[in-house]
Design an enzyme around this catalytic site. Structure first.
Site, PDB file in Angstrom:
ATOM      1  N   GLY A  50       0.838  -1.190   0.000  1.00  0.00           N
ATOM      2  CA  GLY A  50       0.000   0.000   0.000  1.00  0.00           C
ATOM      3  C   GLY A  50       0.871   1.237   0.000  1.00  0.00           C
ATOM      4  N   GLN A  55       2.978  10.026   1.461  1.00  0.00           N
ATOM      5  CA  GLN A  55       4.291   9.383   1.406  1.00  0.00           C
ATOM      6  C   GLN A  55       5.085   9.804   0.167  1.00  0.00           C
ATOM      7  OE1 GLN A  55       2.508   5.314   2.246  1.00  0.00           O
ATOM      8  NE2 GLN A  55       4.462   5.107   3.274  1.00  0.00           N
ATOM      9  N   CYS A  95       6.602  -0.027   7.809  1.00  0.00           N
ATOM     10  CA  CYS A  95       6.146   1.088   6.977  1.00  0.00           C
ATOM     11  C   CYS A  95       7.264   1.484   6.023  1.00  0.00           C
ATOM     12  CB  CYS A  95       5.780   2.269   7.883  1.00  0.00           C
ATOM     13  SG  CYS A  95       5.293   3.752   6.970  1.00  0.00           S
ATOM     14  N   LEU A  96       6.903   1.725   4.775  1.00  0.00           N
ATOM     15  CA  LEU A  96       7.895   2.136   3.775  1.00  0.00           C
ATOM     16  C   LEU A  96       8.568   3.454   4.151  1.00  0.00           C
ATOM     17  CD1 LEU A  96       5.887   1.333   0.515  1.00  0.00           C
ATOM     18  CD2 LEU A  96       7.810   0.029   1.441  1.00  0.00           C
ATOM     19  N   HIS A 137      -3.669   1.213   8.141  1.00  0.00           N
ATOM     20  CA  HIS A 137      -2.345   1.850   8.036  1.00  0.00           C
ATOM     21  C   HIS A 137      -2.395   3.046   7.071  1.00  0.00           C
ATOM     22  CE1 HIS A 137       2.184   1.498   8.077  1.00  0.00           C
ATOM     23  NE2 HIS A 137       2.029   2.139   6.933  1.00  0.00           N
ATOM     24  N   GLU A 138      -3.076   2.860   5.947  1.00  0.00           N
ATOM     25  CA  GLU A 138      -3.126   3.932   4.944  1.00  0.00           C
ATOM     26  C   GLU A 138      -3.936   5.130   5.433  1.00  0.00           C
ATOM     27  OE1 GLU A 138      -0.986   3.714   2.787  1.00  0.00           O
ATOM     28  OE2 GLU A 138      -0.673   1.578   3.072  1.00  0.00           O
ATOM     29  N   HIS A 141      -1.965   7.253   7.616  1.00  0.00           N
ATOM     30  CA  HIS A 141      -1.066   8.161   6.892  1.00  0.00           C
ATOM     31  C   HIS A 141      -1.794   9.446   6.492  1.00  0.00           C
ATOM     32  CE1 HIS A 141       2.821   6.310   6.379  1.00  0.00           C
ATOM     33  NE2 HIS A 141       2.320   5.168   5.936  1.00  0.00           N
TER      34      HIS A 141
HETATM   35 ZN    ZN Z   1       3.314   3.383   5.956  1.00  0.00          ZN
END
Ligand code: ZN
Length: 168
Positions: A50, A55, A95-96, A137-138, A141
């Site tokens: 995702g 981000q 998390c990226l 999670h998204e 963000h």
């Molecule tokens: Zn993340």
């Protein structure tokens, strides 16, 4: 052509802003469609399951997702409204935007979102497991929240664990 954008890392102020609602009239604009394509390209290149617009330094309420299961197609959700369902469970998460780390976080085991797709049509996605975790999670963000804000036992990820967690 879609291109891979830079994923911001924790510490960048854009990750901490509450993202703005998308005007539905904007969805059909070429620049917005390009943003969606770029977000998919960026997510797949990472790789991740995702990616939320903040981000890639765009403070708008949308995310892309592909959890690679049989039930759910890759999706983009614009102006998502999240519903947590079922009981709360403790899950491993990464998390990226926080590379190389993992921690435990409490999430609903099921979740649903409603919002708009890339044609401006209403969409609803519901599921459990990784899909439910990713939805929560998204949307975090989009509200300027990172999982590390309330994760327990935050630590550098090591070999075997790295295969277990799907980042988003
Ligand atoms: Zn993340």
């Amino acid at each position: 052509m879609p291109y891979v954008r830079e994923i911001l890392a924790e510490g960048h102020p854009a990750l901490r802003k509450v993202a703005k609602k998308v005007d539905p009239r904007e969805i059909r604009e070429p620049l917005f469609q390009q943003l969606i394509d770029d977000m998919f390209a960026t997510m797949y290149a990472a790789p991740g399951v995702g990616l939320a617009a903040p981000q890639v330094n765009v403070s708008k309420r949308l995310f892309v997702m592909d959890v690679h299961d049989d039930e759910h197609e890759p999706a983009v959700v614009i102006n998502p409204k999240l519903e947590g369902l079922g009981v709360e469970v403790e899950l491993k998460e990464g998390c990226l935007s926080v590379p190389g780390m993992v921690g435990e976080i409490v999430r609903f085991e099921r979740a649903a979102v409603t919002g708009l797709d890339r044609n401006g049509q209403k969409v609803r996605i519901e599921g459990e497991g990784l899909l439910a975790q990713c939805l929560q999670h998204e949307v975090d963000h989009l509200d300027g929240t990172l999982y590390i804000d309330r994760a327990a036992n935050l630590r550098p990820v090591t070999g075997d664990e790295e295969k277990e967690i799907a980042e988003a």
